[in-house]
Write a protein that holds these residues in place. Structure first.
Motif, PDB file in Angstrom:
ATOM      1  N   GLY A 158       0.672  -1.322  -0.062  1.00  0.00           N
ATOM      2  CA  GLY A 158       0.164   0.168   0.037  1.00  0.00           C
ATOM      3  C   GLY A 158       0.898   1.061  -0.119  1.00  0.00           C
ATOM      4  O   GLY A 158       2.060   1.051  -0.159  1.00  0.00           O
ATOM      5  N   ILE A 194      -2.325   3.273   9.351  1.00  0.00           N
ATOM      6  CA  ILE A 194      -2.592   3.287   8.138  1.00  0.00           C
ATOM      7  C   ILE A 194      -2.193   2.391   7.203  1.00  0.00           C
ATOM      8  O   ILE A 194      -2.850   1.574   6.495  1.00  0.00           O
ATOM      9  CB  ILE A 194      -2.445   4.715   7.583  1.00  0.00           C
ATOM     10  CG1 ILE A 194      -3.113   4.808   5.914  1.00  0.00           C
ATOM     11  CG2 ILE A 194      -0.826   4.958   7.314  1.00  0.00           C
ATOM     12  CD1 ILE A 194      -4.525   4.466   5.913  1.00  0.00           C
ATOM     13  N   ASP A 195      -0.891   1.862   7.295  1.00  0.00           N
ATOM     14  CA  ASP A 195      -0.203   0.959   6.709  1.00  0.00           C
ATOM     15  C   ASP A 195      -0.909  -0.572   7.114  1.00  0.00           C
ATOM     16  O   ASP A 195      -1.040  -1.351   6.088  1.00  0.00           O
ATOM     17  CB  ASP A 195       1.371   0.583   6.907  1.00  0.00           C
ATOM     18  CG  ASP A 195       2.098   1.725   6.282  1.00  0.00           C
ATOM     19  OD1 ASP A 195       1.320   2.509   5.158  1.00  0.00           O
ATOM     20  OD2 ASP A 195       3.111   2.364   6.724  1.00  0.00           O
ATOM     21  N   LEU A 198      -4.426  -0.191   5.524  1.00  0.00           N
ATOM     22  CA  LEU A 198      -4.542  -0.337   3.883  1.00  0.00           C
ATOM     23  C   LEU A 198      -4.059  -1.819   3.296  1.00  0.00           C
ATOM     24  O   LEU A 198      -4.506  -2.380   2.290  1.00  0.00           O
ATOM     25  CB  LEU A 198      -3.242   0.535   3.260  1.00  0.00           C
ATOM     26  CG  LEU A 198      -3.599   1.963   3.478  1.00  0.00           C
ATOM     27  CD1 LEU A 198      -2.477   2.564   2.704  1.00  0.00           C
ATOM     28  CD2 LEU A 198      -4.918   2.292   2.655  1.00  0.00           C
ATOM     29  N   THR A 206      -6.776   2.228  -6.488  1.00  0.00           N
ATOM     30  CA  THR A 206      -6.171   3.125  -5.783  1.00  0.00           C
ATOM     31  C   THR A 206      -6.330   4.752  -6.041  1.00  0.00           C
ATOM     32  O   THR A 206      -5.887   5.335  -5.524  1.00  0.00           O
ATOM     33  CB  THR A 206      -4.849   2.668  -5.397  1.00  0.00           C
ATOM     34  OG1 THR A 206      -3.912   3.305  -6.912  1.00  0.00           O
ATOM     35  CG2 THR A 206      -4.437   1.322  -5.234  1.00  0.00           C
ATOM     36  N   MET A 231      -4.322  -3.651  -1.908  1.00  0.00           N
ATOM     37  CA  MET A 231      -4.848  -2.710  -1.031  1.00  0.00           C
ATOM     38  C   MET A 231      -6.379  -3.053  -0.675  1.00  0.00           C
ATOM     39  O   MET A 231      -6.903  -3.284  -1.497  1.00  0.00           O
ATOM     40  CB  MET A 231      -4.607  -1.379  -1.481  1.00  0.00           C
ATOM     41  CG  MET A 231      -5.086  -0.220  -0.610  1.00  0.00           C
ATOM     42  SD  MET A 231      -4.825   1.440  -1.131  1.00  0.00           S
ATOM     43  CE  MET A 231      -6.410   1.732  -1.754  1.00  0.00           C
ATOM     44  N   VAL A 235     -11.051   1.202   0.634  1.00  0.00           N
ATOM     45  CA  VAL A 235     -10.382   2.525   0.813  1.00  0.00           C
ATOM     46  C   VAL A 235     -10.537   3.164  -0.410  1.00  0.00           C
ATOM     47  O   VAL A 235     -10.761   4.372  -0.396  1.00  0.00           O
ATOM     48  CB  VAL A 235      -8.789   2.242   1.003  1.00  0.00           C
ATOM     49  CG1 VAL A 235      -8.210   3.705   1.155  1.00  0.00           C
ATOM     50  CG2 VAL A 235      -8.487   1.567   2.224  1.00  0.00           C
ATOM     51  N   VAL A 272      -8.332   6.131   7.922  1.00  0.00           N
ATOM     52  CA  VAL A 272      -8.054   6.366   6.497  1.00  0.00           C
ATOM     53  C   VAL A 272      -8.406   7.904   6.261  1.00  0.00           C
ATOM     54  O   VAL A 272      -7.672   8.514   5.342  1.00  0.00           O
ATOM     55  CB  VAL A 272      -8.975   5.344   5.636  1.00  0.00           C
ATOM     56  CG1 VAL A 272      -9.197   5.895   4.281  1.00  0.00           C
ATOM     57  CG2 VAL A 272      -8.311   4.130   5.551  1.00  0.00           C
TER      58      VAL A 272
END
Length: 317
Positions: A158, A194-195, A198, A206, A231, A235, A272
């Motif tokens: 991601g 966040i990582d 994702l 994306t 991902m 999102v 996110v």
């Protein structure tokens, strides 16, 4: 009029060369694929790259949407990647077909199916929002589990979104709207996951924005498959709903009603939104001159305000 002032003109953001600016060998290849010289050239007004992109139509009615970038263009790799990714999409993904892709004297030239539709207009109607969300749900179902052809092309990780953590570590601050003022530490804490959020074995677009979609006669298509990644697809649902939120639609209800949101927690959604707020409000820094249309700065700021407002309303700030 959005709640953040006039919406960006997503159909008038690009700075592109004319068809006659293309080298003769490129024009000749396009004409061979088109079956004759183009009688109509409709330069694409949307997008932020400076490569050639236009709907070409011959006297016979044959049509192609053509993208081209030269050997000195910073966008050439992206145009090549887009052609590869789009060609590898499963047939059920609502996207334009790749009709041809070629290297012509160092120019990356791709001809896509000429879709029978028009760019999305802002503000979006409720019907348009529902159509775009339904189209994305269909795409996610067709994309996952990922087919081998696309799994081998997609980026494996991601995107790291660390704007607030960067400021906490000493990077130059960037302006925040009043709703986020004084909350940088809270935002950095939210952003810190966040990582993890994702990460997914599934594949997503994306960059799912209304200006990357075409609508026509009750259906829609998703374009610009430049960087599909492993991902979480929800999102992209959030990214698409930033514009819907700015247009006054109930983004929370729309998100919770979407198939991609089934197992998403409130804290994950807020993570996110915090990360998107930071990345968009910080904007581009130190990008090479001429890399992107100047319109991207206003577009990112407007989208960042939408993300910040959605987050602040959710958390009662």
């Amino acid at each position: 009029m959005s709640r953040f002032g006039p919406a960006p003109r997503i159909d008038a953001t690009a700075v592109r060369p004319a068809y006659t600016d293309l080298p003769v060998p490129v024009q000749e290849r396009v004409q061979r694929e088109l079956g004759g010289a183009p009688a109509h050239v409709g330069i694409a007004g949307g997008g932020f790259t400076n490569g050639f992109a236009a709907l070409l139509r011959s006297d016979s009615g044959a049509a192609l949407f053509v993208k081209a970038a030269g050997p000195d263009s910073l966008h050439r790799p992206a145009y090549e990647a887009e052609a590869r990714h789009t060609a590898a999409l499963p047939a059920k993904v609502p996207a334009p077909r790749v009709e041809f892709a070629a290297d012509v004297d160092g120019w990356a030239v791709t001809g896509y199916e000429a879709l029978q539709g028009v760019p999305v207009a802002l503000p979006m109607s409720p019907e348009t929002v529902r159509l775009l969300l339904s189209t994305w749900a269909d795409a996610v179902e067709a994309l996952n589990p990922p087919p081998e052809a696309l799994r081998g092309l997609a980026v494996k990780t991601g995107r790291s979104l660390t704007a607030f953590r960067d400021v906490a570590a000493g990077a130059r601050p960037f302006p925040l709207p009043a709703s986020l003022s004084g909350r940088r530490d809270e935002l950095a804490a939210l952003e810190s996951r966040i990582d993890e959020v994702l990460s997914s074995a599934e594949i997503a677009h994306t960059d799912l924005r209304p200006d990357n979609m075409i609508v026509g006669e009750g259906r829609a298509w998703i374009c610009d498959w430049t960087s599909p990644r492993h991902m979480a697809p929800w999102v992209d649902t959030v990214l698409l709903l930033l514009t819907a939120h700015a247009d006054g639609h109930d983004a929370n209800a729309l998100f919770r009603g979407h198939p991609t949101a089934a197992e998403v927690s409130d804290e994950e959604l807020d993570t996110v939104l915090a990360a998107m707020s930071g990345a968009l409000l910080r904007g581009w820094r130190d990008r090479p001159a001429g890399l992107l249309s100047p319109a991207i700065d206003d577009h990112m700021r407007w989208s960042g305000l939408a993300a910040a407002d959605w987050l602040a309303r959710r958390r009662g700030w």
